[in-house]
Scaffold this motif. Structure first.
Motif, mmCIF file in Angstrom:
data_model
loop_
_atom_site.group_PDB
_atom_site.id
_atom_site.type_symbol
_atom_site.label_atom_id
_atom_site.label_comp_id
_atom_site.label_asym_id
_atom_site.label_seq_id
_atom_site.Cartn_x
_atom_site.Cartn_y
_atom_site.Cartn_z
ATOM 1 N N LYS A 96 0.914 -1.084 0.104
ATOM 2 C CA LYS A 96 0.100 0.065 0.035
ATOM 3 C C LYS A 96 0.957 1.205 -0.113
ATOM 4 C CE LYS A 96 -3.916 -2.468 2.140
ATOM 5 N NZ LYS A 96 -4.600 -2.293 3.568
ATOM 6 N N ALA A 97 2.009 1.114 0.653
ATOM 7 C CA ALA A 97 2.795 2.673 0.715
ATOM 8 C C ALA A 97 3.429 2.582 -0.668
ATOM 9 C CB ALA A 97 3.862 1.947 1.971
ATOM 10 N N ASP A 98 3.811 1.405 -1.226
ATOM 11 C CA ASP A 98 4.481 1.766 -2.480
ATOM 12 C C ASP A 98 3.429 2.056 -3.431
ATOM 13 O OD1 ASP A 98 6.855 0.727 -1.531
ATOM 14 O OD2 ASP A 98 6.533 -1.396 -2.258
ATOM 15 N N ARG A 99 2.590 1.596 -3.443
ATOM 16 C CA ARG A 99 1.200 2.216 -4.318
ATOM 17 C C ARG A 99 1.004 3.627 -4.270
ATOM 18 N NH1 ARG A 99 -2.883 -0.858 -2.881
ATOM 19 N NH2 ARG A 99 -2.104 -2.573 -4.018
ATOM 20 N N GLN A 100 1.002 4.031 -2.876
ATOM 21 C CA GLN A 100 0.670 5.372 -2.569
ATOM 22 C C GLN A 100 1.909 6.361 -3.021
ATOM 23 O OE1 GLN A 100 -0.438 6.294 1.546
ATOM 24 N NE2 GLN A 100 -0.587 8.332 1.360
ATOM 25 N N ARG A 101 3.155 5.857 -2.900
ATOM 26 C CA ARG A 101 4.098 6.441 -3.360
ATOM 27 C C ARG A 101 4.123 6.870 -4.917
ATOM 28 N NH1 ARG A 101 7.668 3.391 -2.111
ATOM 29 N NH2 ARG A 101 7.727 3.836 0.060
ATOM 30 N N VAL A 102 3.715 5.785 -5.716
ATOM 31 C CA VAL A 102 3.628 5.724 -7.208
ATOM 32 C C VAL A 102 2.741 6.811 -7.589
ATOM 33 C CG1 VAL A 102 3.187 4.437 -9.017
ATOM 34 C CG2 VAL A 102 4.586 3.331 -7.370
#
Length: 486
Positions: A449-455
């Motif tokens: 979820k953190a990676d998706r939000q960063r992208v």
């Protein structure tokens, strides 16, 4: 208009009700209350609601009270269990517009009440109870009532009742059994305690306990001087108890099912439980239909089982009329197809009563069922475990044969077999959140979820950098705003 109190409340709002249907968890729902009112009940209580859940859960309020508001269902008292004055008052405020009084449960003796610290397990906390009743009396627009159990000591029971009256209780229901009188220890209710309370307080008093027939009601009123009598178990086996009649079970069962259809929704488990109570004595004979009643999963299925029971009973009646041998009744006063109470058999343990003549009396005592044998054979299992065994023949209840689980290093609970941290789910969730990590075994995706939000943030930033300062990006040179309006 000022709030009515004491006898004025009982005479005006409750219409001098003498025949009362008790608050019963999952059993005194709207359909059952309406059935009982048709057959002599003058006042009904809702099932016991949990005050804290009632306050925080709108669905709980709607499904258990708001959806069951009915003009014919009055007078009505809503009962709550609670152990916090503020929460009890908040629950009362949310319910007061849909009933005629708010009752505080101080009599539930079940283990769930002990774990939740409510019901009879509050009876020693007089300061807390005084505060709860007093605050509710001051804040609510309807009267506050209480339902209690007695102490072993009559004097203490009387002082307890007087304390609740002084705090603002406007009507008191006294169950003549102690906290420990339940299940196999139930025994007889003590009407002398109820009589003593009635003489000691100046508010209306209802009696509860030992009520199986209308004659019991009249006898209780005569012996104790109470203003009304409440029935729970007797009412479940015979909803026409307050009429003084014992109709055929199928008449009550069919009428109840009719009311259920007229006032949906009604939880299927409630209906099933009522049919089990109504048909209790007949189901001891027709065991195959007992199993069928437990299995069906629709209102139509329950109605069909009840219809089959009726047909079998009518066949027995026909055979008796033809001169065939009458079926023995055992200890029942009426044939099994007539509405009548179930009376628990007294324990068969005799002990000396201490008198000099050496006479003996029956003592209420119970013996717990022996623990299952280590091999877990069907004969040694409880009924509940036998049902589980029937659903899953390979299931084992032997501790020695059960698979051993590795313990979580942090809390000692069983850990997940594929957990990336070798922890239980609760501990894994804390660690994964703290370290922003994933654990597919427990379905935790904090890193993903953190990676998706960063992208998404980077993509949004890139699009923002490409826009011209005047914000005119994406508008064609020949864009016609007038056409856009039209």
């Amino acid at each position: 208009m000022p709030k009515l109190q004491g006898f004025e409340f009982w005479k005006t709002t409750l219409q001098e009700a003498r025949y009362v249907v008790a608050p019963m968890v999952d059993q005194s729902e709207l359909a059952w209350r309406l059935l009982c009112r048709r057959h002599g009940a003058q006042l009904c209580y809702t099932p016991m609601f949990h005050a804290q859940v009632f306050v925080r859960d709108a669905n709980y309020r709607r499904e258990n009270l708001y959806a069951e508001v009915c003009p014919e269902d009055r007078p009505l008292i809503t009962q709550f269990c609670a152990n916090d004055p503020e929460v009890f008052v908040q629950a009362g405020l949310l319910a007061q517009d849909h009933c005629d009084a708010i009752d505080l449960n101080l009599g539930c003796p079940q283990m769930i009440a002990k774990r939740g610290h409510y019901g009879v397990f509050l009876q020693d906390e007089w300061e807390l109870l005084e505060k709860m009743v007093k605050l509710a009396h001051e804040k609510l627009s309807v009267p506050v009532t209480c339902k209690i159990r007695v102490f072993q000591d009559v004097e203490r029971t009387v002082r307890f009742a007087q304390m609740l009256e002084k705090a603002g209780c406007q009507l008191l229901t006294v169950h003549g059994r102690t906290k420990d009188q339940k299940g196999a220890f139930t025994g007889m209710a003590d009407w002398e305690h109820i009589k003593a309370v009635r003489k000691a307080v100046s508010i209306p008093v209802f009696a509860n306990g030992n009520i199986h027939h209308l004659t019991d009601v009249e006898q209780c009123i005569q012996e104790t001087g109470v203003h009304g009598v409440m029935s729970a178990e007797g009412n479940l086996h015979n909803p026409a108890l307050f009429e003084g009649s014992s109709p055929p079970v199928w008449e009550m069962a069919e009428e109840y099912l009719e009311v259920v259809q007229q006032h949906p929704p009604c939880t299927l488990s409630f209906v099933r439980a009522h049919l089990f109570k109504l048909w209790h004595h007949t189901l001891q004979i027709h065991q195959d239909l007992r199993e069928e009643l437990a299995k069906v999963k629709s209102l139509e299925g329950l109605s069909e089982v009840s219809r089959q029971l009726r047909l079998r009973c009518q066949e027995e009646i026909a055979k008796e009329k033809e001169g065939a041998e009458e079926r023995p009744r055992g200890d029942l006063p009426f044939p099994h197809w007539m509405c009548q109470p179930y009376v628990r058999p007294p324990p068969k343990v005799l002990v000396p009563n201490g008198q000099s003549q050496g006479s003996e009396e029956t003592k209420t005592e119970s013996h717990k069922r022996a623990l299952e044998d280590s091999d877990g054979t069907p004969d040694s299992l409880s009924k509940n475990k036998q049902k589980k065994k029937a659903r899953n023949p390979h299931k084992t209840f032997c501790l020695e044969l059960k698979p051993k689980y590795m313990k979580c290093e942090q809390c000692g609970n069983p850990k997940g077999s594929k957990c990336v941290f070798d922890l239980c789910r609760a501990c894994c969730k804390k660690k994964a959140y703290k370290e922003v990590a994933d654990c597919p075994s427990h379905g935790l995706r904090f890193k993903t979820k953190a990676d998706r939000q960063r992208v998404e943030e980077e993509r949004a930033g890139a699009i923002g950098d490409q826009e011209p300062p005047d914000g005119s990006q994406g508008l064609p040179e020949t864009h016609n705003t007038e056409q856009e309006v039209h």
